[in-house]
Design an enzyme around this catalytic site. Structure first.
Site, PDB file in Angstrom:
ATOM      1  N   LYS A 206       0.863  -1.174   0.000  1.00  0.00           N
ATOM      2  CA  LYS A 206       0.000   0.000   0.000  1.00  0.00           C
ATOM      3  C   LYS A 206       0.899   1.222   0.000  1.00  0.00           C
ATOM      4  O   LYS A 206       1.730   1.396   0.891  1.00  0.00           O
ATOM      5  CB  LYS A 206      -0.894  -0.006   1.227  1.00  0.00           C
ATOM      6  CG  LYS A 206      -1.882   1.138   1.236  1.00  0.00           C
ATOM      7  CD  LYS A 206      -2.874   0.963   2.365  1.00  0.00           C
ATOM      8  CE  LYS A 206      -3.960   2.006   2.292  1.00  0.00           C
ATOM      9  NZ  LYS A 206      -4.870   1.879   3.444  1.00  0.00           N
ATOM     10  N   ARG A 216     -11.307   9.402   1.652  1.00  0.00           N
ATOM     11  CA  ARG A 216     -11.277  10.049   2.972  1.00  0.00           C
ATOM     12  C   ARG A 216     -12.487  10.952   3.146  1.00  0.00           C
ATOM     13  O   ARG A 216     -13.001  11.111   4.253  1.00  0.00           O
ATOM     14  CB  ARG A 216      -9.949  10.790   3.150  1.00  0.00           C
ATOM     15  CG  ARG A 216      -8.802   9.789   3.205  1.00  0.00           C
ATOM     16  CD  ARG A 216      -7.439  10.430   3.384  1.00  0.00           C
ATOM     17  NE  ARG A 216      -6.398   9.398   3.271  1.00  0.00           N
ATOM     18  CZ  ARG A 216      -5.104   9.664   3.205  1.00  0.00           C
ATOM     19  NH1 ARG A 216      -4.672  10.906   3.249  1.00  0.00           N
ATOM     20  NH2 ARG A 216      -4.226   8.670   3.101  1.00  0.00           N
ATOM     21  N   LYS A 229       0.725   9.736   5.935  1.00  0.00           N
ATOM     22  CA  LYS A 229       0.875   8.331   6.332  1.00  0.00           C
ATOM     23  C   LYS A 229       2.211   7.746   5.874  1.00  0.00           C
ATOM     24  O   LYS A 229       2.365   6.538   5.749  1.00  0.00           O
ATOM     25  CB  LYS A 229      -0.314   7.521   5.799  1.00  0.00           C
ATOM     26  CG  LYS A 229      -1.664   8.049   6.303  1.00  0.00           C
ATOM     27  CD  LYS A 229      -2.838   7.105   6.016  1.00  0.00           C
ATOM     28  CE  LYS A 229      -4.134   7.654   6.612  1.00  0.00           C
ATOM     29  NZ  LYS A 229      -5.274   6.732   6.441  1.00  0.00           N
ATOM     30  N   LYS A 260      -2.155  -1.571  -4.003  1.00  0.00           N
ATOM     31  CA  LYS A 260      -3.024  -0.397  -3.869  1.00  0.00           C
ATOM     32  C   LYS A 260      -2.194   0.862  -3.861  1.00  0.00           C
ATOM     33  O   LYS A 260      -1.222   0.900  -3.100  1.00  0.00           O
ATOM     34  CB  LYS A 260      -3.798  -0.534  -2.555  1.00  0.00           C
ATOM     35  CG  LYS A 260      -4.718   0.608  -2.224  1.00  0.00           C
ATOM     36  CD  LYS A 260      -5.412   0.326  -0.916  1.00  0.00           C
ATOM     37  CE  LYS A 260      -6.373   1.435  -0.552  1.00  0.00           C
ATOM     38  NZ  LYS A 260      -7.056   1.174   0.692  1.00  0.00           N
ATOM     39  N   SER A 286     -10.248   5.226  -4.906  1.00  0.00           N
ATOM     40  CA  SER A 286     -11.227   6.290  -5.118  1.00  0.00           C
ATOM     41  C   SER A 286     -10.778   7.330  -6.136  1.00  0.00           C
ATOM     42  O   SER A 286     -11.544   7.734  -7.007  1.00  0.00           O
ATOM     43  CB  SER A 286     -11.550   6.939  -3.773  1.00  0.00           C
ATOM     44  OG  SER A 286     -10.372   7.410  -3.151  1.00  0.00           O
ATOM     45  N   TYR A 325     -14.791   0.502  -7.513  1.00  0.00           N
ATOM     46  CA  TYR A 325     -16.079   1.161  -7.291  1.00  0.00           C
ATOM     47  C   TYR A 325     -16.963   1.050  -8.528  1.00  0.00           C
ATOM     48  O   TYR A 325     -18.142   1.363  -8.477  1.00  0.00           O
ATOM     49  CB  TYR A 325     -15.864   2.624  -6.898  1.00  0.00           C
ATOM     50  CG  TYR A 325     -15.068   2.739  -5.617  1.00  0.00           C
ATOM     51  CD1 TYR A 325     -15.672   2.525  -4.384  1.00  0.00           C
ATOM     52  CD2 TYR A 325     -13.702   3.015  -5.633  1.00  0.00           C
ATOM     53  CE1 TYR A 325     -14.950   2.591  -3.207  1.00  0.00           C
ATOM     54  CE2 TYR A 325     -12.960   3.080  -4.467  1.00  0.00           C
ATOM     55  CZ  TYR A 325     -13.591   2.864  -3.257  1.00  0.00           C
ATOM     56  OH  TYR A 325     -12.866   2.912  -2.088  1.00  0.00           O
TER      57      TYR A 325
HETATM   58  C1  PBG Z   1      -7.031   3.345   5.134  1.00  0.00           C
HETATM   59  C2  PBG Z   1      -7.684   3.131   3.825  1.00  0.00           C
HETATM   60  C3  PBG Z   1      -7.426   3.870   2.673  1.00  0.00           C
HETATM   61  C4  PBG Z   1      -8.283   3.426   1.689  1.00  0.00           C
HETATM   62  C5  PBG Z   1      -9.031   2.377   2.225  1.00  0.00           C
HETATM   63  N1  PBG Z   1      -8.639   2.206   3.573  1.00  0.00           N
HETATM   64  C6  PBG Z   1      -6.380   4.863   2.406  1.00  0.00           C
HETATM   65  C7  PBG Z   1      -6.283   6.032   3.256  1.00  0.00           C
HETATM   66  O1  PBG Z   1      -7.257   6.743   3.515  1.00  0.00           O
HETATM   67  O2  PBG Z   1      -5.173   6.306   3.682  1.00  0.00           O
HETATM   68  C8  PBG Z   1      -8.366   4.004   0.332  1.00  0.00           C
HETATM   69  C9  PBG Z   1      -9.417   3.507  -0.554  1.00  0.00           C
HETATM   70  C10 PBG Z   1      -9.691   4.383  -1.722  1.00  0.00           C
HETATM   71  O3  PBG Z   1      -9.075   5.447  -1.923  1.00  0.00           O
HETATM   72  O4  PBG Z   1     -10.563   3.987  -2.498  1.00  0.00           O
HETATM   73  N2  PBG Z   1      -6.917   2.241   5.918  1.00  0.00           N
END
Ligand code: PBG
Length: 339
Positions: A206, A216, A229, A260, A286, A325
């Site tokens: 990730k 978010r 992060k 990811k 996303s 999605y």
């Molecule tokens: C965090 C988490 C994230 C996503 C899913 N779980 C990343 C984040 O906010 O740091 C991202 C999923 C997406 O962007 O579709 N545990």
């Protein structure tokens, strides 16, 4: 020899790539990869309440659903043949704290959703994340002490949360918080609790990516997050490090590996598939979704074709499946095409 001598034949030595592309039927015969409904995992956002369908502003076409609505959607997903759903909760702000303690509540929103889905739609797989970000008041994936996300305390918590999620009926635990050692600790905790059949999909690689922005917004952590992060997600510059990280997850007992974000990291998908041979999944996150949607809504690209092309690219890169999605849209499209 007649008068058909041709400079191109001389240059190509009579090999012509276009012969296999000349008609729809030849193209279908030589097609190497295909996207099917079996490749899809649908990530869905859950909110408290009943009868709630709340659009995510930054993700046109994506809604946050209350559990009753999510169950309806899960039924449709299963009827379309989608194998699994991955749930992400947007819980009440009053339940979020420094350590994300609400992740341990047996009846929290994510566990409530799992129970309801498993009861009403037993033939769809439920995949749950144990990262703490939906439960913390600072939006980080782990326990924050001072300005440090502490590793071992977080691992202890997420392993407990994993067992509670498995108790609720989760089929696969997908830990996305990138703490060291968590796959092994979660595996041991699950086995000790009698959950030998619950799998682990490691968010093996990730990356500290800007593509998570709209997510978010969807789970209400965007405004909360202090800092970034980078002390626990992988630097987007590092492919070799990503492979080492995935190797540890394999050794610790991961059943499947995830990459990811997705499309900007196809090289990682390919390298991981080649290196380990485990099933590999990509998460089309996303920001990837929103980019395509935004351009399509402006009439700048053909949204449906771009959607299908990106998903096929994951298959070509060696992925066994994709969290997207677009999953419901694609499944509906494939069903229409097939009938
Ligand atoms: C965090 C988490 C994230 C996503 C899913 N779980 C990343 C984040 O906010 O740091 C991202 C999923 C997406 O962007 O579709 N545990």
């Amino acid at each position: 020899m007649t008068g058909n001598r041709n400079i191109v034949d001389e240059i190509t030595g009579h090999r012509r790539m276009r012969r296999n592309r000349k008609a729809d039927w030849t193209r279908r015969l030589v097609q190497e990869n295909r996207l099917t409904v079996d490749d899809l995992i649908w990530p869905a956002f859950v909110v408290p309440g009943t009868n709630v369908v709340d659009p995510v502003a930054a993700m046109p076409g994506v809604n946050r659903l209350s559990v009753d609505k999510l169950v309806e959607a899960a039924k449709e997903a299963a009827d379309l043949g989608i194998p699994a759903i991955a749930t992400f909760p947007n819980i009440d702000m009053s339940l979020r704290d420094e350590t994300g303690s609400h992740c341990l509540a047996a009846n929290n929103l994510i566990n409530e959703a799992t129970r309801a889905i498993k009861k009403a739609v037993p033939n769809i797989g439920v995949i749950t994340d144990v990262a703490l970000d939906p439960f913390t008041n600072h939006g980080h994936d782990g326990v924050l002490r001072g300005d440090v996300i502490v590793n071992d305390e977080t691992v202890e918590l997420v392993a407990k949360a994993a067992v509670i999620q498995a108790d609720a009926g989760s089929d696969i635990i997908a830990p996305s918080e990138m703490m060291d050692g968590r796959i092994g600790v979660i595996r041991r905790a699950l086995d000790e609790a009698g959950h030998q059949n619950v799998g682990i999909m490691a968010y093996a690689t990730k990356f500290a990516s800007a593509f998570y922005g709209p997510y978010r917004d969807a789970i209400g952590t965007g405004g909360l997050l202090k800092g970034d992060k980078k002390t626990y997600y992988i630097d987007p510059a590092n492919g070799t490090e990503a492979l080492r990280d995935a190797a540890l997850d394999v050794e610790e007992g991961a059943d499947t590996l995830m990459v990811k974000p997705g499309l900007p990291y196809l090289d990682i998908c390919w390298r991981i598939k080649e290196a380990f041979g485990l099933p590999v999944f990509a998460y089309q996150v996303s920001g990837e979704y929103s980019q395509i949607k935004a351009a399509a809504l402006n009439g700048w690209i053909d949204g449906e074709r771009v959607m299908l092309e990106t998903l096929l690219a994951f298959k070509r890169a060696g992925c066994d499946g994709i969290l997207s999605y677009f999953a419901m849209d694609v499944a509906r499209h494939l069903a229409k095409k097939g009938s």
